[in-house]
Structure formats: C-alpha cells, structure tokens
Design a protein around this motif. Structure first.
Motif, PDB file in Angstrom:
ATOM      1  N   UNK A   1     -26.550  32.210  19.175  1.00 35.79           N
ATOM      2  CA  UNK A   1     -27.138  33.735  19.816  1.00 35.79           C
ATOM      3  C   UNK A   1     -26.967  34.738  19.897  1.00 35.79           C
ATOM      4  N   UNK A   2     -26.027  34.979  19.523  1.00 29.10           N
ATOM      5  CA  UNK A   2     -24.834  36.492  19.813  1.00 29.10           C
ATOM      6  C   UNK A   2     -25.501  37.198  18.446  1.00 29.10           C
TER       7      UNK A   2
ATOM      8  N   UNK B   1     -30.584  41.984  25.215  1.00 29.48           N
ATOM      9  CA  UNK B   1     -28.916  42.432  24.921  1.00 29.48           C
ATOM     10  C   UNK B   1     -27.557  41.807  25.348  1.00 29.48           C
ATOM     11  N   UNK B   2     -27.402  41.078  26.652  1.00 34.90           N
ATOM     12  CA  UNK B   2     -27.146  40.998  27.741  1.00 34.90           C
ATOM     13  C   UNK B   2     -26.762  39.238  27.445  1.00 34.90           C
ATOM     14  N   UNK B   3     -25.074  39.365  28.039  1.00 34.92           N
ATOM     15  CA  UNK B   3     -24.849  37.796  28.142  1.00 34.92           C
ATOM     16  C   UNK B   3     -25.770  37.129  28.632  1.00 34.92           C
ATOM     17  N   UNK B   4     -27.204  37.105  29.060  1.00 36.19           N
ATOM     18  CA  UNK B   4     -28.020  36.975  30.442  1.00 36.19           C
ATOM     19  C   UNK B   4     -28.716  35.918  29.852  1.00 36.19           C
TER      20      UNK B   4
ATOM     21  N   UNK C   1     -28.026  35.912  26.434  1.00 39.14           N
ATOM     22  CA  UNK C   1     -28.033  34.128  25.868  1.00 39.14           C
ATOM     23  C   UNK C   1     -27.608  33.238  26.146  1.00 39.14           C
ATOM     24  N   UNK C   2     -27.747  33.343  28.276  1.00 38.54           N
ATOM     25  CA  UNK C   2     -27.752  32.574  28.744  1.00 38.54           C
ATOM     26  C   UNK C   2     -28.749  31.514  28.396  1.00 38.54           C
ATOM     27  N   UNK C   3     -30.153  32.210  28.853  1.00 37.55           N
ATOM     28  CA  UNK C   3     -31.919  31.920  28.826  1.00 37.55           C
ATOM     29  C   UNK C   3     -31.864  31.288  27.469  1.00 37.55           C
ATOM     30  N   UNK C   4     -31.537  31.776  26.375  1.00 37.42           N
ATOM     31  CA  UNK C   4     -32.027  31.578  25.108  1.00 37.42           C
ATOM     32  C   UNK C   4     -31.469  29.843  24.628  1.00 37.42           C
ATOM     33  N   UNK C   5     -29.650  29.753  25.653  1.00 36.44           N
ATOM     34  CA  UNK C   5     -29.185  28.183  24.707  1.00 36.44           C
ATOM     35  C   UNK C   5     -29.391  27.178  25.925  1.00 36.44           C
ATOM     36  N   UNK C   6     -30.229  28.060  27.635  1.00 33.96           N
ATOM     37  CA  UNK C   6     -30.526  27.202  28.459  1.00 33.96           C
ATOM     38  C   UNK C   6     -28.822  26.674  28.747  1.00 33.96           C
TER      39      UNK C   6
ATOM     40  N   UNK D   1     -14.872  25.724  26.345  1.00 33.76           N
ATOM     41  CA  UNK D   1     -16.018  24.934  26.239  1.00 33.76           C
ATOM     42  C   UNK D   1     -16.038  24.415  24.875  1.00 33.76           C
ATOM     43  N   UNK D   2     -17.505  23.244  25.265  1.00 35.65           N
ATOM     44  CA  UNK D   2     -17.535  22.091  24.358  1.00 35.65           C
ATOM     45  C   UNK D   2     -18.170  22.746  22.709  1.00 35.65           C
ATOM     46  N   UNK D   3     -18.026  22.729  22.197  1.00 35.88           N
ATOM     47  CA  UNK D   3     -18.091  22.905  20.743  1.00 35.88           C
ATOM     48  C   UNK D   3     -19.724  23.095  20.171  1.00 35.88           C
ATOM     49  N   UNK D   4     -19.826  21.821  21.093  1.00 44.94           N
ATOM     50  CA  UNK D   4     -21.933  22.694  20.497  1.00 44.94           C
ATOM     51  C   UNK D   4     -22.093  23.856  21.696  1.00 44.94           C
ATOM     52  N   UNK D   5     -21.440  23.888  22.653  1.00 45.44           N
ATOM     53  CA  UNK D   5     -21.836  24.928  23.669  1.00 45.44           C
ATOM     54  C   UNK D   5     -21.969  26.777  22.294  1.00 45.44           C
ATOM     55  N   UNK D   6     -20.523  26.136  22.326  1.00 41.20           N
ATOM     56  CA  UNK D   6     -19.902  27.534  21.954  1.00 41.20           C
ATOM     57  C   UNK D   6     -20.838  28.014  19.722  1.00 41.20           C
TER      58      UNK D   6
END
Lengths: 334, 334
Positions: free
Chosen positions: A38-39, A1-4, A6-11, A27-32
């Motif tokens: 994920x959020x 439930x944290x930003x981290x 999401x970071x893990x999930x998305x790489x 931020x690239x639209x892909x990453x976004x």
DNA sequence: TTGTATGCGTTATCAG
DNA sequence: CTGATAACGCATACAA
C-alpha cells in the motif's frame, strides 16, 4: 499520503502500520506485505515534521559559517569543510541546513540565526565569530549540542575540531629561518579568532626560539581580508626591509604575491614567501607558492562525527577536542 | 517553552497568545504586552515543526548540487551559487537545506534525495544530473515546485536560470579567430548537460560561420573533469597541431594550461588559450588566463527569487527562464 | 500479533 | 476582543 491512509487501505490500525514500516515491533509477515504494498502504491513518505513534533528529533544538523560575499574572492575553505560535514551526515541519513553570516559583522545587525530560532535542528556545527560575543550567547541559549569548527574559544570547554595552526605557522617560519632569513614578516588578520591568534603565536615562538628580535614594522594585521589589503601589506613589508614573509591567510597570500611580483621582487631570492591553505593554482604561478595546507574536508568530517556521537549519547561529557595536523607543501617560493 | 505555557502564565488562551505573537488578529494592547513579556521571560521560540504540520509550509528550500569530492580540486562554482541562493532566501527568512550528489554518479547507488523523502521542504533548487534520468523522476515525484540551475532540460518546460553558454563560448572562439587562429581546439566534458552542450554548440557555430572545417582531432570531450584529464587533452591537441584552444571547464583549464607551460609552448604566441569561469588566480599566472566569466552568485540569487515567487503564488505558470550573460575577461592568454 | 487512544505545538474555525 | 477545540501525522503506552 499518511499512515492513516495506509491503515484504511489495508484494514489495519495505524499502530500496526507504523510498526510495520519502522520495524519497531513484531508484525505478521502477511500484514507487513500489505502495508509495504500500500505504501508503495500511494508513494508514501513519512512526514518528518510530524515525526519531529512527536520525537523531538529531526535528524537535521545546522552548519553555521562565515559566508561568501558577492564580488569578493570567496573563501572556499568552508566549502571543503561543508563537503566533509555533508559526507559524514549522509552516512547517518542526517540532513544539513546551512546558514552563513557576514564577516566582519555588520554593526547594524545583531547576530541571529533563523535556524536556531526556528528550532529546526538536533545539533549545531559552528565556525564561531569571535568578534561578536552574542554569537556564543545565541548558541548557548539554543541549548543544542554543538561542535566548534576551525576556531576554538578558550573561555569554556566544548567539543571542537581545529587545525594545529600554531605548529603549522611555526614550521613555516622555521623553514625560512633555516634558509638564512632573518627579517621575517608576518601578514595576517586581526587576532580575533583562535586560528589567527595561534598562527601569530607560532610565528613569535619561532622568532623567540631563534633569538630574533620582534620588529613591529614586520607584523601586519589587516582589518579586512582582501587582495587589496594583501597588496598593501606587501608594499609595507617590502619597505620595512623584510627578506621573508609568512602570510597566514589565503586571500592575503594572493595580494602579497601579486604585489611582490608587480614590484619586480624576485621570489625567493629577494624575499621568500609562504602562504596559508593549499590550492591547485599555487602550482601554476611562478614560482609556485609554498604554503601551510589545512585539511578542511577532514575538519568537517570529524566535526560532524563528533556531533553525531553526542547526539547518540546525550550524557557524554563535553570538551573533546580534535586538532588536525597541517602539512607544509613545498613549491618554489620559500 | 510552548504557547500553552505562555497561556498559563498570562491567564489568556492559546488562541490569543498565538495571535498576539503573529499579529494575525486584533489583540488588546494590554494582553499583547503580557504575552510578549512572558515570551521573553521563558525565551519562547515557536516550534517550526508544529507550524509545518499545521500549515504545510516549512519555509525551507533545498538546494541540490553536484558535490565536492575529497582530495579533488573542488568545483567552487556551486559555492558561489549557494551564496546567492542563501542571500535571497534570507531576505524572506527561508532556511536552506543542502544536498549534494556525486558526479559522475556511482553506478551502485540510485539517485535518491533524503530531503525529498522526508518531505522537508516547500520547494527545490536543483542542478540536475542529466546523465541520470531518475534525477528528474525523483524531482517530479516529489510534486514540489522547483527551479533548475545551471542546466536546463529541454524535454519539459520549467523554470530555470542558466548562463548563456552558447554565446559565451561563441565569443571566446570568435576572439581567437579574429586574432588569426585557424586551428582552434575545443576541450570540454562529455555532452551530458545543456551547459556543456551549449558551449560546444557555440564553438561549432563560430567555426561554421567563419567557414572553418570541423576537425575531430581538435575536439576533446573528457569523461571526468580533473587536472590530469586536462593535461592529457593539452598533450593531444598540441599533437594535433592546434594553434588555439577553448576550454569549457575550469578544472580542465588548469590542466591544459599546466601542460602547455610544462611542454614549453608559448602562450599565446604558439597557442592561445581561453578558459571558463573566473578566478582571481587567473591574473597571477603568466600569462594571465582569459576566460568566460559566469555569474554564479546572480544565478543562485535569481533562481531563489523565482522559486520564492512561485511559492508565493502556486497558480503561476511554469516555464519562466532566465539566461544570464557571460563576460569575456581578457588577460593575456588569448 | 493487533488495536485504541493520547499528545507533541501550532493555527484556524467557530462561537461567544 | 477572547476562548474552546479540532486537526495536522506520527509514535507509543496500554489494553486486548
């Protein structure tokens, strides 16, 4: 439930995630896409405490007012103020913390605001309790930006929003004078706030301008604001031979009205009456009660606006005041 | 202004300082002295955000209620609820965040609570907006402990505090029946909340028990709660030949009363009236308005108490209800 | 366009 | 009785 998470999930890195969410750098639209997906998936909600710790801004403001006492006819004026405050804060997505204090203050208890001690808020909206000096000290000590509501304090310059009580009061008294009244009484609270003080000043100014003498027996300053006190005042001023009465408080207004009716005085023939604040029921009693209407919603709204401006621009000078006109609402009692 | 600063000043570690301040482990009285002195010197106040970040507890609770609308006769009921909530929270040094929503909900706007999204609070006190299902969804999604106020929702078991509206309503109607009334009207809001629903049920139960027929023309369910709607209802029920009316909302009560007086109907001779909620001014109109008095302050106080209990003991089962008795206040209108 | 690393103030764990 | 340190979740300076 944290930003981290999401970071893990998305790489991606937490930095990219943070920026993607807040739009604070490219931020690239892909990453976004990935981040947002994920959020949504985990129902991410930013942790405001962490934000606050980091930025020193909570987007939260505290409103400090006199409170409602159980079993007492409440003073709903501040409810309307609160509504205005809430409305303005909402526009900027600020949260509102409420704290009330008892008035008159209990002797035993010092004036302390948990909110201040906890350093929750970015700013303060305060209806100051002028009879308790430590109120102001507390506010100053917090070093938070603040705006006073309903009552100003002359000693130092600061932002405030009040009604033009002097003028409102003056106009009410003048109206009764013009209707031929010459023994006009004043019923109010003790002069501990600028509001009650200014109302008294307006009364006196009118008397002075019209050349009426000041009769101490026609001035009743009550220690507590209750219906009973109002009734007592009604009795005293009737005894003193008043032919008109201006009541500068809404609860006292009920008491004075109730006494006069109960004693069989005809309003306005025997004695005319103008009260303070405006409520629907004032149209439903006989006669309707004329009164000086304030605009509490506006008051709250403007105060919040002032505070938000200041939060947006900390360098801004203090001392901006806003004085709202009152409206004399004429029903039948004057 | 932080614990670290104090550590530097005293030559102790942050751990000791923390424990000295919170009394959470043994600290030599000498060290404690030093810490307290240093804290006082710099006006130290703990940073609640940091605490929250660390402990996941903010000692903050949110109260979510329908709000006051500008320029409308406000519904001050929730102000008294709030006073009770505030009082109870204060005892445990919890802070109170207020959020209101518009009722009826604007179509355009989804039901969202900034407070929830920001994860401010440890728990929620909610007057649910039953006409908007997403309200409940939002609450559930937050996964916070919550207590419902004033309105329950049968679909799921949870803690709530409400008035015994069915009984209050029943007693009011019964009283008018006992005074010989046989065409008793019901004026209320649409049955979207348990509160308005239960009031209607009490009315119907009384009719049924006494063998009175249900006359649709005597039942007026208003879409919005305003004085104008109340007046309109008054007109309709007078036309329908009602000899008594029970009004299950305080604002509608004003409207019905105003219409009846304006139309020259004698209360209670021609038509008797009992309203809802209890305000001082009800004694000052002629005749005084009899009404079903709720205890909003208690309601808030009890709800807060329930929530605090749950926060103190997360394992506790849900589904504890508290139903407060109403009081029939008799003035002259029944 | 992205990643690494630091610190905000506090408490708690672990080791003295 | 005391101290060092990690961790809470986030934003940002700096580096790539």
């Amino acid at each position: 439930m944290s930003i981290r998470k999401i970071a893990e999930m998305t790489g991606l890195s937490t930095a990219t995630v943070s920026h993607a969410i807040n739009g604070t750098r490219a931020v690239s639209s892909e990453s976004k896409q990935k981040v947002l997906a994920a959020a949504a998936a985990i129902g991410y909600r930013p942790n405001i405490a962490a934000k606050f710790l980091r930025n020193n801004r909570s987007k939260t403001v505290a409103l400090i007012t006199p409170g409602v006492r159980p079993g007492m006819p409440s003073n709903y004026f501040y409810m309307d103020v609160m509504a205005g405050v809430h409305a303005r804060l909402n526009e900027d997505e600020y949260s509102l913390i409420i704290t009330t204090y008892e008035e008159p203050m209990e002797e035993s208890r010092s004036f302390s605001f948990g909110v201040l001690e906890k350093q929750w808020c970015d700013g303060l909206l305060v209806v100051p309790n002028a009879s308790e000096p430590s109120c102001i000290e507390q506010i100053l000590k917090s070093e938070l930006p603040y705006v006073l509501i309903d009552r100003k304090i002359d000693r130092f310059p600061c932002d405030y929003v009040i009604s033009d009580n002097e003028k409102g009061s003056y106009e009410a008294v003048r109206l009764m004078y013009e209707r031929g009244r010459r023994r006009i009484a004043f019923v109010g609270s003790q002069l501990r706030t600028s509001a009650s003080h200014d109302r008294y000043l307006g009364y006196r100014r009118c008397l002075a301008e019209r050349g009426l003498p000041e009769d101490r027996s026609l001035v009743l300053l009550n220690g507590s604001l209750s219906i009973e006190e109002g009734m007592r005042s009604g009795a005293l001023l009737a005894q003193a031979g008043a032919d008109a009465v201006f009541v500068s408080d809404n609860i006292l207004t009920i008491g004075v009205f109730r006494y006069l009716k109960g004693a069989g005085r005809r309003i306005p023939e025997d004695i005319s009456l103008i009260g303070y604040d405006d409520y629907e029921w004032m149209s439903d009693v006989r006669p309707g009660i004329s009164s000086v209407k304030q605009r509490p919603y506006e008051m709250g709204y403007r105060a919040a606006a002032l505070l938000l401006e200041r939060l947006g621009d900390p360098g801004r000078a203090e001392g901006r005041a806003c004085t709202l006109d009152t409206v004399l609402v004429l029903r039948g009692s004057h």
